[in-house]
Design a protein around this motif. Structure first.
Motif, PDB file in Angstrom:
ATOM      1  N   GLN A 171      42.085  36.838  46.554  1.00  0.00           N
ATOM      2  CA  GLN A 171      43.146  37.768  46.077  1.00  0.00           C
ATOM      3  C   GLN A 171      42.845  38.763  46.482  1.00  0.00           C
ATOM      4  N   ALA A 172      41.674  39.230  45.746  1.00  0.00           N
ATOM      5  CA  ALA A 172      40.747  40.995  46.306  1.00  0.00           C
ATOM      6  C   ALA A 172      40.584  40.701  47.862  1.00  0.00           C
ATOM      7  N   MET A 173      40.791  40.359  48.419  1.00  0.00           N
ATOM      8  CA  MET A 173      40.948  40.051  49.866  1.00  0.00           C
ATOM      9  C   MET A 173      41.814  40.260  50.789  1.00  0.00           C
ATOM     10  N   GLN A 174      43.126  39.578  50.194  1.00  0.00           N
ATOM     11  CA  GLN A 174      44.289  39.995  50.696  1.00  0.00           C
ATOM     12  C   GLN A 174      44.438  41.370  50.501  1.00  0.00           C
ATOM     13  N   GLU A 175      43.816  41.662  49.257  1.00  0.00           N
ATOM     14  CA  GLU A 175      44.776  42.883  49.132  1.00  0.00           C
ATOM     15  C   GLU A 175      44.140  44.131  49.619  1.00  0.00           C
TER      16      GLU A 175
ATOM     17  N   GLU B  64      30.713  28.322  46.303  1.00  0.00           N
ATOM     18  CA  GLU B  64      29.522  27.394  46.187  1.00  0.00           C
ATOM     19  C   GLU B  64      29.271  27.111  44.459  1.00  0.00           C
ATOM     20  N   LYS B  65      30.171  27.647  43.477  1.00  0.00           N
ATOM     21  CA  LYS B  65      29.832  27.158  42.033  1.00  0.00           C
ATOM     22  C   LYS B  65      31.425  25.731  42.726  1.00  0.00           C
TER      23      LYS B  65
ATOM     24  N   ASP C 180      36.594  22.028  38.837  1.00  0.00           N
ATOM     25  CA  ASP C 180      36.330  23.242  37.821  1.00  0.00           C
ATOM     26  C   ASP C 180      36.950  24.722  37.795  1.00  0.00           C
ATOM     27  N   VAL C 181      37.846  24.329  36.022  1.00  0.00           N
ATOM     28  CA  VAL C 181      38.848  25.774  35.946  1.00  0.00           C
ATOM     29  C   VAL C 181      38.007  26.846  36.307  1.00  0.00           C
ATOM     30  N   ALA C 182      37.514  27.084  35.649  1.00  0.00           N
ATOM     31  CA  ALA C 182      36.413  28.631  35.746  1.00  0.00           C
ATOM     32  C   ALA C 182      36.072  29.215  37.252  1.00  0.00           C
ATOM     33  N   ALA C 183      35.234  27.886  37.838  1.00  0.00           N
ATOM     34  CA  ALA C 183      35.083  27.950  39.868  1.00  0.00           C
ATOM     35  C   ALA C 183      36.567  28.535  39.947  1.00  0.00           C
ATOM     36  N   TRP C 184      37.212  27.551  39.628  1.00  0.00           N
ATOM     37  CA  TRP C 184      38.827  28.151  40.337  1.00  0.00           C
ATOM     38  C   TRP C 184      39.470  29.312  40.805  1.00  0.00           C
ATOM     39  N   ASN C 185      39.404  29.547  39.080  1.00  0.00           N
ATOM     40  CA  ASN C 185      40.203  31.352  39.207  1.00  0.00           C
ATOM     41  C   ASN C 185      39.138  32.215  39.529  1.00  0.00           C
ATOM     42  N   GLU C 186      37.829  32.340  40.179  1.00  0.00           N
ATOM     43  CA  GLU C 186      36.981  33.285  40.451  1.00  0.00           C
ATOM     44  C   GLU C 186      36.703  33.276  41.417  1.00  0.00           C
ATOM     45  N   LEU C 187      37.726  31.621  42.378  1.00  0.00           N
ATOM     46  CA  LEU C 187      38.020  31.499  44.026  1.00  0.00           C
ATOM     47  C   LEU C 187      39.176  32.252  44.008  1.00  0.00           C
ATOM     48  N   MET C 188      40.140  32.163  43.232  1.00  0.00           N
ATOM     49  CA  MET C 188      40.805  32.519  43.455  1.00  0.00           C
ATOM     50  C   MET C 188      41.235  34.096  43.630  1.00  0.00           C
ATOM     51  N   GLU C 189      40.362  34.276  42.134  1.00  0.00           N
ATOM     52  CA  GLU C 189      40.831  36.347  41.961  1.00  0.00           C
ATOM     53  C   GLU C 189      40.304  36.685  43.568  1.00  0.00           C
TER      54      GLU C 189
ATOM     55  N   MET D  77      31.415  38.239  49.792  1.00  0.00           N
ATOM     56  CA  MET D  77      30.678  37.370  49.328  1.00  0.00           C
ATOM     57  C   MET D  77      30.993  37.022  48.167  1.00  0.00           C
ATOM     58  N   ALA D  78      31.699  37.213  47.330  1.00  0.00           N
ATOM     59  CA  ALA D  78      32.472  36.842  46.469  1.00  0.00           C
ATOM     60  C   ALA D  78      33.381  35.815  46.184  1.00  0.00           C
TER      61      ALA D  78
END
Length: 434
Positions: free
Chosen positions: A285-289, A317-318, A273-282, A310-311
């Protein structure tokens, strides 16, 4: 009629005269947008522009490139100057970096230095070119040498930065030390990609290496020939999901006088799923920052880290709830026979209201695994045989003719291993109470 031609000619001359000025103004706008996109796309480099002095045929840009330490978040600045020349339809930027006066750097590049140029066109495309001259370096005191062929890389952006073409050619290198010799021949890399949405790109890419060899003191030479990695990402289901297929092949591996091949390894992800993948990548990236950020408030930092975790969990999960299939296939040649393996893990699509928490995801995962290893391979290499024998005793591997075989599947929290069913304990429970 003559007057008309004079007027038309005057218009053309005026347009040609004004074109460099217009292209220069457009280049400045494109540069500002490009540096903003570059800084947002990754966390390790930050490009800052201190001054953009735009002229008619030429401009000068100055600024700093910050290299971010991923462990501490500390920034290391490198000053740079960009000399811009304007044409009728495009501009070219030649970068000069204020590299520190380093004796070793001067030895590696005594005459000609690497060059980086960026060409931007009036219709929105950009071409980045990196030219690294040949290297012929010798450290007589350490007994080390490095010989590298001239390499050339290009990166082209078009369609407003949503299409990318990468081409890199590295003919070869040879590294020698008193205890080792490493060589590589003909590294070629190509990538054609189109931005689908968010941080997801689709397209095809490949990397090939003709030959890699490593010869260490008192050890047989190891040689890899015909290495190729091919990857293809394709949007499906009206761009709502994507498929990924990545294959690595190797024509031959040699160890001393022995050589065998070919070998292959294939990895596939289906209907992600594209939307779930982008949410996971964001979230990633937030954890890395956050890991690179330094702050004076430990409590605030802890809360931000918990929110990012949690994100990340919610994104996983999504992603699983949208339906996901991962398949891996392996085929390795050996003188004793082929080593083959197949692994498939799938999670069915679920409505959001029935989404399974990540800690309980094993309840809904389905999978299968097959493995085949020649018995003679374990006999020839005792260390491998010592690892295989406990698996044979426990029943994870079954001897069938000349091969050890594993046939396993997972469904409804039950593993079927070579015909024997074993329930998986629920999280938080003891197997002794089952």
């Amino acid at each position: 009629m003559k007057k008309t031609w004079i007027i038309a000619g005057g218009v053309v001359v005026a347009a040609a005269a004004a074109a460099p000025w217009a292209v220069g103004m457009l280049t400045e706008q494109q540069w500002q947008a490009a540096t903003g996109d570059f800084n947002q796309a990754q966390p390790l480099f930050i490009m800052e522009t201190a001054e953009y002095d735009r002229g008619y045929l030429e401009s000068t840009i100055t600024g700093q490139l910050y290299v971010v330490d991923p462990d501490t978040g500390e920034r290391h600045a490198i000053g740079w100057t960009g000399d811009v020349s304007h044409g009728i339809t495009s501009s070219t930027i030649l970068f000069n970096f204020d590299l520190p006066e380093d004796e070793e750097f001067e030895k590696v590049f005594p005459d000609e230095k690497p060059t980086l140029t960026v060409t931007t066109s009036a219709w929105g495309s950009s071409l980045v070119e990196l030219d690294v001259p040949a290297i012929d370096y010798m450290d007589e005191g350490a007994g080390e040498s490095l010989n590298v062929s001239r390499s050339y890389s290009t990166l082209e952006f078009s369609a407003g930065g949503e299409q990318m073409n990468l081409d890199m050619q590295w003919p070869g290198l040879v590294l020698r030390t008193p205890d080792m010799r490493l060589s590589m021949e003909n590294l070629d890399m190509e990538q054609q990609a189109t931005l689908l949405t968010g941080q997801l790109w689709t397209g095809e890419g490949s990397m090939t290496v003709a030959k890699v060899s490593v010869a260490a003191r008192d050890e047989p030479e190891v040689v890899l020939e015909g290495l190729e990695v091919v990857s293809d990402t394709e949007a499906v289901n009206d761009d709502q999901s994507f498929d990924l297929d990545s294959t690595m092949t190797l024509d031959k591996v040699s160890y001393g006088d022995e050589g065998y091949g070919p070998h292959s390894f294939d990895f596939r992800m289906q209907e992600v799923d594209v939307a779930a993948w982008n949410e996971l990548m964001e979230a990633a990236q937030a954890m890395q920052e956050l890991s690179m950020a330094s702050g004076d408030d430990p409590q605030k930092a802890f809360q931000q880290q918990m929110q990012a975790t949690m994100a990340m969990t919610g994104g996983l999960e999504k992603l699983m709830a949208r339906g996901l299939t991962v398949v891996t296939d392996m085929d390795i040649s050996s003188p004793e026979g082929p080593v083959t393996g197949h692994l498939k893990v799938a999670h069915p699509e679920q409505p959001d209201k029935d989404r399974v928490p990540f800690m309980l995801i094993a309840q809904t995962i389905e999978g299968e695994m097959n493995l085949k290893i020649p018995v003679a391979l374990g006999e020839r290499y005792p260390e491998l045989g010592d690892q295989l024998m406990p698996m044979v005793i426990q029943g994870a591997l079954v001897e069938e003719g000349d091969f050890y075989v594993m046939d396993a599947s997972l469904k409804d929290m039950t593993v079927n291993l070579n015909g024997q069913e074993m329930p998986i304990p629920m999280p938080g429970t003891s197997p002794m109470l089952q």
